[in-house]
Motif scaffolding. Structure first.
Motif, PDB file in Angstrom:
ATOM      1  N   MET A   1       0.828  -1.211   0.000  1.00  0.00           N
ATOM      2  CA  MET A   1       0.000   0.000   0.000  1.00  0.00           C
ATOM      3  C   MET A   1       0.864   1.265   0.000  1.00  0.00           C
ATOM      4  SD  MET A   1      -2.911   1.542  -0.006  1.00  0.00           S
ATOM      5  CE  MET A   1      -4.185   0.355   0.399  1.00  0.00           C
ATOM      6  N   LEU A   2       1.927   1.249   0.826  1.00  0.00           N
ATOM      7  CA  LEU A   2       2.800   2.413   0.893  1.00  0.00           C
ATOM      8  C   LEU A   2       3.493   2.658  -0.445  1.00  0.00           C
ATOM      9  CD1 LEU A   2       4.026   4.664   2.602  1.00  0.00           C
ATOM     10  CD2 LEU A   2       5.820   3.060   3.306  1.00  0.00           C
ATOM     11  N   GLY A   3       3.894   1.552  -1.117  1.00  0.00           N
ATOM     12  CA  GLY A   3       4.542   1.691  -2.418  1.00  0.00           C
ATOM     13  C   GLY A   3       3.598   2.274  -3.452  1.00  0.00           C
ATOM     14  N   TRP A   4       2.343   1.833  -3.443  1.00  0.00           N
ATOM     15  CA  TRP A   4       1.344   2.386  -4.375  1.00  0.00           C
ATOM     16  C   TRP A   4       1.120   3.858  -4.098  1.00  0.00           C
ATOM     17  CZ3 TRP A   4      -3.248   4.925  -3.583  1.00  0.00           C
ATOM     18  CH2 TRP A   4      -4.036   5.143  -4.719  1.00  0.00           C
ATOM     19  N   PHE A   5       1.017   4.219  -2.827  1.00  0.00           N
ATOM     20  CA  PHE A   5       0.796   5.617  -2.443  1.00  0.00           C
ATOM     21  C   PHE A   5       1.933   6.494  -2.958  1.00  0.00           C
ATOM     22  CE2 PHE A   5       0.798   9.334   0.232  1.00  0.00           C
ATOM     23  CZ  PHE A   5      -0.543   9.571   0.511  1.00  0.00           C
ATOM     24  N   ARG A   6       3.167   6.020  -2.772  1.00  0.00           N
ATOM     25  CA  ARG A   6       4.338   6.788  -3.216  1.00  0.00           C
ATOM     26  C   ARG A   6       4.337   6.933  -4.731  1.00  0.00           C
ATOM     27  NH1 ARG A   6       9.246   5.856  -5.371  1.00  0.00           N
ATOM     28  NH2 ARG A   6       8.836   3.614  -5.430  1.00  0.00           N
ATOM     29  N   ARG A   7       4.091   5.839  -5.457  1.00  0.00           N
ATOM     30  CA  ARG A   7       4.089   5.898  -6.921  1.00  0.00           C
ATOM     31  C   ARG A   7       2.997   6.831  -7.436  1.00  0.00           C
ATOM     32  NH1 ARG A   7       4.990   0.389  -6.093  1.00  0.00           N
ATOM     33  NH2 ARG A   7       2.777  -0.096  -6.461  1.00  0.00           N
ATOM     34  N   ARG A   8       1.823   6.775  -6.819  1.00  0.00           N
ATOM     35  CA  ARG A   8       0.715   7.639  -7.240  1.00  0.00           C
ATOM     36  C   ARG A   8       1.045   9.097  -6.982  1.00  0.00           C
ATOM     37  NH1 ARG A   8      -3.730   7.748 -10.595  1.00  0.00           N
ATOM     38  NH2 ARG A   8      -5.445   8.920  -9.657  1.00  0.00           N
ATOM     39  N   TYR A   9       1.623   9.378  -5.828  1.00  0.00           N
ATOM     40  CA  TYR A   9       1.978  10.761  -5.489  1.00  0.00           C
ATOM     41  C   TYR A   9       3.013  11.312  -6.466  1.00  0.00           C
ATOM     42  CZ  TYR A   9       3.983  14.732  -3.055  1.00  0.00           C
ATOM     43  OH  TYR A   9       4.453  15.993  -2.756  1.00  0.00           O
ATOM     44  N   LEU A  10       4.056  10.553  -6.735  1.00  0.00           N
ATOM     45  CA  LEU A  10       5.109  11.024  -7.633  1.00  0.00           C
ATOM     46  C   LEU A  10       4.596  11.146  -9.065  1.00  0.00           C
ATOM     47  CD1 LEU A  10       8.266   9.086  -6.354  1.00  0.00           C
ATOM     48  CD2 LEU A  10       7.488  11.392  -5.767  1.00  0.00           C
ATOM     49  N   ASP A  11       3.706  10.256  -9.463  1.00  0.00           N
ATOM     50  CA  ASP A  11       3.105  10.312 -10.795  1.00  0.00           C
ATOM     51  C   ASP A  11       2.311  11.611 -10.966  1.00  0.00           C
ATOM     52  OD1 ASP A  11       2.428   9.500 -13.342  1.00  0.00           O
ATOM     53  OD2 ASP A  11       1.050   7.925 -12.709  1.00  0.00           O
ATOM     54  N   LEU A  12       1.513  11.947  -9.975  1.00  0.00           N
ATOM     55  CA  LEU A  12       0.736  13.193 -10.025  1.00  0.00           C
ATOM     56  C   LEU A  12       1.650  14.412  -9.979  1.00  0.00           C
ATOM     57  CD1 LEU A  12      -2.363  12.475  -7.769  1.00  0.00           C
ATOM     58  CD2 LEU A  12      -2.397  13.254 -10.142  1.00  0.00           C
ATOM     59  N   LEU A  13       2.659  14.339  -9.124  1.00  0.00           N
ATOM     60  CA  LEU A  13       3.605  15.446  -9.007  1.00  0.00           C
ATOM     61  C   LEU A  13       4.299  15.705 -10.341  1.00  0.00           C
ATOM     62  CD1 LEU A  13       5.046  17.430  -7.024  1.00  0.00           C
ATOM     63  CD2 LEU A  13       6.777  15.645  -6.715  1.00  0.00           C
ATOM     64  N   GLY A  14       4.780  14.635 -10.975  1.00  0.00           N
ATOM     65  CA  GLY A  14       5.439  14.780 -12.263  1.00  0.00           C
ATOM     66  C   GLY A  14       4.496  15.285 -13.341  1.00  0.00           C
ATOM     67  N   SER A  15       3.257  14.832 -13.321  1.00  0.00           N
ATOM     68  CA  SER A  15       2.274  15.243 -14.328  1.00  0.00           C
ATOM     69  C   SER A  15       1.947  16.725 -14.196  1.00  0.00           C
ATOM     70  CB  SER A  15       0.996  14.405 -14.184  1.00  0.00           C
ATOM     71  OG  SER A  15       1.256  13.040 -14.396  1.00  0.00           O
ATOM     72  N   ILE A  16       1.823  17.201 -12.964  1.00  0.00           N
ATOM     73  CA  ILE A  16       1.538  18.624 -12.741  1.00  0.00           C
ATOM     74  C   ILE A  16       2.740  19.469 -13.150  1.00  0.00           C
ATOM     75  CG2 ILE A  16       1.146  20.358 -10.948  1.00  0.00           C
ATOM     76  CD1 ILE A  16      -0.596  18.222  -9.522  1.00  0.00           C
ATOM     77  N   TYR A  17       3.942  19.006 -12.819  1.00  0.00           N
ATOM     78  CA  TYR A  17       5.138  19.771 -13.171  1.00  0.00           C
ATOM     79  C   TYR A  17       5.354  19.825 -14.674  1.00  0.00           C
ATOM     80  CZ  TYR A  17       7.408  21.508  -8.989  1.00  0.00           C
ATOM     81  OH  TYR A  17       7.725  22.262  -7.887  1.00  0.00           O
ATOM     82  N   ILE A  18       5.185  18.695 -15.361  1.00  0.00           N
ATOM     83  CA  ILE A  18       5.444  18.709 -16.801  1.00  0.00           C
ATOM     84  C   ILE A  18       4.425  19.594 -17.511  1.00  0.00           C
ATOM     85  CG2 ILE A  18       4.071  16.685 -17.485  1.00  0.00           C
ATOM     86  CD1 ILE A  18       6.412  15.867 -19.292  1.00  0.00           C
ATOM     87  N   TYR A  19       3.193  19.630 -17.000  1.00  0.00           N
ATOM     88  CA  TYR A  19       2.201  20.542 -17.577  1.00  0.00           C
ATOM     89  C   TYR A  19       2.646  21.992 -17.382  1.00  0.00           C
ATOM     90  CZ  TYR A  19      -1.812  23.500 -18.205  1.00  0.00           C
ATOM     91  OH  TYR A  19      -2.628  24.525 -18.634  1.00  0.00           O
ATOM     92  N   ASN A  20       3.051  22.334 -16.170  1.00  0.00           N
ATOM     93  CA  ASN A  20       3.415  23.715 -15.871  1.00  0.00           C
ATOM     94  C   ASN A  20       4.669  24.159 -16.606  1.00  0.00           C
ATOM     95  OD1 ASN A  20       1.734  25.236 -13.626  1.00  0.00           O
ATOM     96  ND2 ASN A  20       1.683  23.066 -13.095  1.00  0.00           N
ATOM     97  N   GLU A  21       5.638  23.263 -16.768  1.00  0.00           N
ATOM     98  CA  GLU A  21       6.854  23.631 -17.494  1.00  0.00           C
ATOM     99  C   GLU A  21       6.542  23.878 -18.967  1.00  0.00           C
ATOM    100  OE1 GLU A  21       9.423  24.403 -15.974  1.00  0.00           O
ATOM    101  OE2 GLU A  21       9.380  23.334 -14.064  1.00  0.00           O
ATOM    102  N   HIS A  22       5.691  23.037 -19.548  1.00  0.00           N
ATOM    103  CA  HIS A  22       5.319  23.248 -20.948  1.00  0.00           C
ATOM    104  C   HIS A  22       4.512  24.533 -21.098  1.00  0.00           C
ATOM    105  CE1 HIS A  22       2.779  22.751 -24.585  1.00  0.00           C
ATOM    106  NE2 HIS A  22       3.925  22.354 -25.095  1.00  0.00           N
ATOM    107  N   ARG A  23       3.577  24.741 -20.203  1.00  0.00           N
ATOM    108  CA  ARG A  23       2.787  25.975 -20.242  1.00  0.00           C
ATOM    109  C   ARG A  23       3.693  27.186 -20.063  1.00  0.00           C
ATOM    110  NH1 ARG A  23      -1.650  27.827 -22.482  1.00  0.00           N
ATOM    111  NH2 ARG A  23      -3.405  27.255 -21.174  1.00  0.00           N
ATOM    112  N   GLY A  24       4.725  27.023 -19.244  1.00  0.00           N
ATOM    113  CA  GLY A  24       5.647  28.121 -18.993  1.00  0.00           C
ATOM    114  C   GLY A  24       6.390  28.560 -20.236  1.00  0.00           C
ATOM    115  N   TYR A  25       7.069  27.630 -20.914  1.00  0.00           N
ATOM    116  CA  TYR A  25       7.899  28.069 -22.039  1.00  0.00           C
ATOM    117  C   TYR A  25       7.066  28.479 -23.247  1.00  0.00           C
ATOM    118  CZ  TYR A  25       7.948  23.611 -24.790  1.00  0.00           C
ATOM    119  OH  TYR A  25       7.628  22.515 -25.573  1.00  0.00           O
ATOM    120  N   THR A  26       5.895  27.868 -23.438  1.00  0.00           N
ATOM    121  CA  THR A  26       5.062  28.280 -24.578  1.00  0.00           C
ATOM    122  C   THR A  26       4.441  29.653 -24.335  1.00  0.00           C
ATOM    123  OG1 THR A  26       3.214  26.973 -23.672  1.00  0.00           O
ATOM    124  CG2 THR A  26       4.565  25.949 -25.372  1.00  0.00           C
ATOM    125  N   SER A  27       4.166  29.986 -23.084  1.00  0.00           N
ATOM    126  CA  SER A  27       3.660  31.323 -22.768  1.00  0.00           C
ATOM    127  C   SER A  27       4.761  32.367 -22.912  1.00  0.00           C
ATOM    128  CB  SER A  27       3.094  31.352 -21.342  1.00  0.00           C
ATOM    129  OG  SER A  27       1.999  30.464 -21.210  1.00  0.00           O
TER     130      SER A  27
END
Length: 227
Positions: A1-27
């Protein structure tokens, strides 16, 4: 359960960051075009914004590489998870895509507002990276730690050109209420949107990369070795 929680958290974190970085340079591409037209002889400002753009692109590519190393795509997150998206919507009452960049650059009043928005967003990003570098879940992923260490080194130069423009033209620094808006957006993401996404079993993954189809002359960037 702890491993799933960690993977899910990092997956969401990376997804939010990659969106913001792309939005950043295109803006920033749009800001650069307008600044070059308005102040073609202000080489220092243009160079500083160009570096900011290049760094945002580099950060996007690092997160893209992180996902490629895992053999999967980022989760589908949209502008509701974009810090700069929400800030622009609140301060200009329209989305980034609907913002008339030329009109903003042509007006000192609007451009100084945009400078404060970008400045506060980048300063918020710097503080958040410091938090993440000490986060126990992030520290379990060596590649992600390298990415955030690079971002930490790059970040201070990102608000410098906008802060410098405000000072050089005798414009005010951000007021308490602008800082409060920044804090509200961050809290909204941290305490409302992130938990909602975490618990949403139906959120899918992207089927293509955000930079697919972008002009080739805007794609070049050097990515630090991550592994």
């Amino acid at each position: 359960m702890l491993g799933w929680f960690r993977r899910r958290y990092l997956d969401l974190l990376g997804s939010i960051y990659i969106y913001n970085e792309h939005r950043g340079y295109t803006s920033i591409d749009r800001v650069l075009e307008a600044v070059r037209a308005r102040s073609p002889d202000d080489h220092a400002l243009i160079a500083a914004i160009e570096k900011h753009r290049a760094d945002e692109r580099k950060h996007y590519l690092m997160f893209k590489r992180w996902y490629q190393m895992q053999g999967r795509m980022p989760l589908k997150v949209d502008r509701t998870c974009g810090h700069i998206d929400r800030f622009v919507e609140i301060m200009f009452r329209r989305t980034i895509d609907d913002l008339d960049t030329d009109a903003v650059i042509a007006s000192d009043r609007l451009f100084e507002r945009l400078c404060r928005v970008i400045m506060l967003t980048e300063q918020r990003g710097y503080r958040q990276v410091d938090v993440l570098l000490h986060h126990p879940m992030v520290r379990t992923d060596k590649v992600l730690m390298k990415i955030f260490q690079v971002i930490e080194r790059d970040e201070p130069s990102h608000w410098a050109p906008y802060e410098g423009w405000l000072k050089a033209h005798g414009k005010r620094a951000p007021k308490w209420w602008e800082k409060a808006v920044d804090g509200f957006i961050h809290s909204e993401l941290l305490f409302l949107k992130l938990p909602a996404l975490f618990l949403n079993p139906w959120i899918g993954r992207r089927t293509d990369w955000a930079d697919a189809g972008e002009p080739a002359d805007r794609l070049a960037s050097t990515v630090p070795a991550l592994a």
